[in-house]
Design an enzyme around this catalytic site. Structure first.
Site, short mmCIF file in Angstrom:
data_model
loop_
_atom_site.label_atom_id
_atom_site.label_comp_id
_atom_site.label_asym_id
_atom_site.label_seq_id
_atom_site.Cartn_x
_atom_site.Cartn_y
_atom_site.Cartn_z
N LYS A 61 0.98 -1.25 -0.06
CA LYS A 61 0.00 0.02 0.08
C LYS A 61 0.82 1.22 0.08
CE LYS A 61 -2.20 -0.97 3.99
NZ LYS A 61 -1.58 -2.19 4.35
N ARG A 91 -8.97 1.56 9.80
CA ARG A 91 -8.71 0.20 10.08
C ARG A 91 -9.90 -0.48 10.86
NH1 ARG A 91 -2.98 0.66 9.54
NH2 ARG A 91 -1.71 -0.90 10.22
N ARG A 116 11.60 -7.03 4.99
CA ARG A 116 11.48 -5.67 4.69
C ARG A 116 12.38 -4.70 5.73
NH1 ARG A 116 5.70 -2.64 4.91
NH2 ARG A 116 5.72 -2.93 7.34
N ARG A 125 11.89 -2.65 11.07
CA ARG A 125 11.06 -1.94 12.05
C ARG A 125 10.63 -2.98 13.04
NH1 ARG A 125 6.26 -0.15 8.10
NH2 ARG A 125 4.88 -0.92 9.76
N ARG A 136 0.17 -8.65 14.26
CA ARG A 136 -0.38 -7.69 13.03
C ARG A 136 -1.47 -8.47 12.15
NH1 ARG A 136 4.45 -4.98 10.39
NH2 ARG A 136 3.03 -3.55 9.59
P1 AMP Z 1 1.41 0.62 9.57
O1 AMP Z 1 2.56 1.05 9.06
O2 AMP Z 1 0.02 1.13 8.68
O3 AMP Z 1 1.26 -0.96 9.50
O4 AMP Z 1 0.96 1.12 10.99
C1 AMP Z 1 1.90 0.54 11.75
C2 AMP Z 1 1.17 0.56 13.45
O5 AMP Z 1 0.44 1.86 13.64
C3 AMP Z 1 -0.12 -0.46 13.37
O6 AMP Z 1 0.36 -1.74 13.99
C4 AMP Z 1 -0.82 0.40 14.63
O7 AMP Z 1 -0.18 0.03 15.76
C5 AMP Z 1 -0.53 1.76 14.37
N1 AMP Z 1 -1.69 2.36 13.46
C6 AMP Z 1 -1.59 2.95 12.17
N2 AMP Z 1 -2.53 3.36 11.78
C7 AMP Z 1 -3.48 3.12 12.41
C8 AMP Z 1 -5.02 3.06 12.64
N3 AMP Z 1 -5.84 3.46 11.46
N4 AMP Z 1 -5.89 2.52 13.72
C9 AMP Z 1 -5.05 2.16 14.67
N5 AMP Z 1 -3.72 2.05 14.86
C10 AMP Z 1 -2.82 2.42 13.63
#
Ligand code: AMP
Length: 237
Positions: free
Chosen positions: A18, A93, A132, A163, A174
């Protein structure tokens, strides 16, 4: 020069590409790519109050609260560069976040989102996330060989790092969170400007498909009607 508004929502599991696609098509569409994960990671790095609140939740692979992320998104979407739209990567989400976004878009006089759901098998997700690495400086994401150490960013030479939430236990968590929350969110959006995207293809093929779907008459029509509303709201019609 008058222009149309574009609001895109990218759904899909972590590792589905994404962020890569958001960066690619953001330039073509002239709207910012907004990753809520990136905003939170930057906050954690800077040691701000927000960062302190979210750091451990993120590292564990859990979601931060709807209330907190909605506030973060509200602040970001009110910024000047968002007035003609944006690409949302990683938000909403949950269905509660989806409902919140709907109201926020109305307040901002922006159209309903076009939603792309990136579909990828679990095997490929686990494979991609495990290899990654991210540049601590420019944020670029790269796939490296599994046990590779000391790989540097091809753009600025900074050491690439894994990360915290790409470590095996966090990946498992996740994916579990994604499994538990995604079906309801897909139901929330399905049937209205909603597209399933096969995310196992090459990035350039996927970008081409996204742009071609967006230039279809359905969206061009939506954009034209919306243009009048947005332009009037911004006092430029
Ligand atoms: P991502 O890089 O989008 O996978 O986000 C990394 C982490 O940020 C996620 O595992 C959540 O802990 C937090 N996070 C990001 N976006 C959201 C969201 N829309 N709602 C809740 N937590 C989020």
């Amino acid at each position: 020069m008058p222009r149309f508004s574009t609001v895109l929502v990218f759904l899909g599991p972590p590792g589905a590409g994404k962020g890569t696609q958001a960066a690619r098509i953001s330039t073509s569409l002239g709207v910012p790519a907004i990753s809520t994960g990136e905003i939170l990671r930057d906050a954690a790095k800077s040691g701000s109050e927000l960062g302190k609140l979210v750091e451990s939740v993120m590292a564990s692979g859990q979601l931060v609260s709807d209330d907190l992320i909605n506030r973060v998104v509200t602040e970001r979407l009110h910024q000047e560069d968002c007035r003609f739209g944006f690409i949302l990567d990683g938000y909403p989400r949950t269905v509660a976040q989806g409902g919140f976004l709907r109201t926020l878009l109305e307040e901002l006089n922006l159209p309903e989102p076009v939603v792309f759901n990136f579909d990828l098998s679990i095997e490929k997700i686990v494979y991609r996330l495990g290899r990654r690495r991210q540049c601590g400086k420019c944020g670029g994401i790269f796939g490296v060989n599994r046990n590779a150490e000391s790989i540097r960013c091809p753009q600025d030479g900074t050491l690439l790092v894994q990360r915290a939430d790409d470590k095996p236990e966090a990946i498992r968590q996740r994916l579990e969170v994604y499994r538990a929350t995604s079906a309801d969110l897909i139901e929330f959006y399905r049937g209205r400007n909603y597209y399933e995207i096969n995310a196992s293809r090459k990035p350039e093929q996927i970008a081409e498909e996204l742009l071609s779907l967006l230039s279809s008459p359905i969206h061009a029509g939506t954009a034209r009607r919306q243009y009048v509303r947005t332009a009037v709201a911004h006092g430029i019609a």
